[in-house]
Write a protein that holds these residues in place. Sequence first.
Motif, PDB file in Angstrom:
ATOM      1  N   LEU A   1       0.689  -1.451  -0.015  1.00 14.61           N
ATOM      2  CA  LEU A   1      -0.002   0.041   0.129  1.00 14.61           C
ATOM      3  C   LEU A   1       0.938   1.327   0.128  1.00 14.61           C
TER       4      LEU A   1
ATOM      5  N   TYR B   1      -0.009   3.815  -2.979  1.00 11.34           N
ATOM      6  CA  TYR B   1      -0.734   5.148  -3.223  1.00 11.34           C
ATOM      7  C   TYR B   1       0.185   6.408  -3.794  1.00 11.34           C
TER       8      TYR B   1
ATOM      9  N   VAL C   1      -3.466   4.581  -9.787  1.00 11.99           N
ATOM     10  CA  VAL C   1      -4.473   4.314  -8.609  1.00 11.99           C
ATOM     11  C   VAL C   1      -5.575   5.493  -8.552  1.00 11.99           C
TER      12      VAL C   1
ATOM     13  N   TYR D   1      -9.407   8.540  -5.132  1.00 13.68           N
ATOM     14  CA  TYR D   1     -10.190   8.202  -3.897  1.00 13.68           C
ATOM     15  C   TYR D   1      -9.383   7.056  -3.106  1.00 13.68           C
ATOM     16  N   ALA D   2      -8.899   6.101  -3.983  1.00 12.43           N
ATOM     17  CA  ALA D   2      -8.025   5.047  -3.118  1.00 12.43           C
ATOM     18  C   ALA D   2      -6.692   5.382  -2.673  1.00 12.43           C
ATOM     19  N   LYS D   3      -6.057   6.398  -3.258  1.00  7.87           N
ATOM     20  CA  LYS D   3      -4.909   7.032  -2.965  1.00  7.87           C
ATOM     21  C   LYS D   3      -5.414   7.756  -1.671  1.00  7.87           C
TER      22      LYS D   3
ATOM     23  N   THR E   1      -5.708   5.084   0.923  1.00 10.56           N
ATOM     24  CA  THR E   1      -4.511   4.145   1.288  1.00 10.56           C
ATOM     25  C   THR E   1      -3.630   4.978   1.758  1.00 10.56           C
TER      26      THR E   1
ATOM     27  N   ALA F   1      -8.263  -1.058   1.347  1.00  6.89           N
ATOM     28  CA  ALA F   1      -7.583  -0.189   0.440  1.00  6.89           C
ATOM     29  C   ALA F   1      -7.087  -1.120  -0.505  1.00  6.89           C
TER      30      ALA F   1
ATOM     31  N   LYS G   1      -8.727  -3.488  -1.804  1.00 13.14           N
ATOM     32  CA  LYS G   1      -9.830  -3.991  -2.853  1.00 13.14           C
ATOM     33  C   LYS G   1     -10.155  -2.841  -3.768  1.00 13.14           C
ATOM     34  N   MET G   2      -9.565  -1.478  -3.433  1.00 12.36           N
ATOM     35  CA  MET G   2      -9.750  -0.413  -4.293  1.00 12.36           C
ATOM     36  C   MET G   2      -8.631  -0.321  -5.350  1.00 12.36           C
ATOM     37  N   ILE G   3      -7.607  -1.070  -5.207  1.00 10.03           N
ATOM     38  CA  ILE G   3      -6.440  -0.748  -5.978  1.00 10.03           C
ATOM     39  C   ILE G   3      -6.492  -1.783  -7.223  1.00 10.03           C
TER      40      ILE G   3
END
Length: 124
Positions: free
Chosen positions: A18, A22, A27, A30-32, A35, A72, A74-76
């Motif tokens: 992670l 980030y 990425v 919102y994920a950044k 994370t 986190a 799951k979002m990447i």
Amino acid sequence: MNRLKNWAKQLKRRLFVLYFAYQDERVPWYAKVFTACVVAYAFSPIDLIPDFIPILGYLDDLILVPLGIFLALKMIPEPVIADCEVKAEELIKNGKPKNWVAGAVVLFIWVLALSWIGVWMLQR
């Protein structure tokens, strides 16, 4: 006991993944942000709930950090995770970074909270 040690090592490895993710341009924003918050909190030398508080002090380490890592990841996107896993393996050999800015923010929150409690108690 070995199972618990392996789980902790995997968490540490995923946290380093992670850390690199980030910073990756692939990425989503919102994920950044999410994370970066997870990584900053995990690397912070100061916990939101101090460890000396019985039971609650370790709940953030046992529940919040792993949950944050899970969400986190799951979002990447998978290709980013694969690239970052290679970088994470190298970083594990060299040692983890410290995020003193996040530590300062958490410390500031605690000072504000304790100040507020102090003022409230003096008014009573």
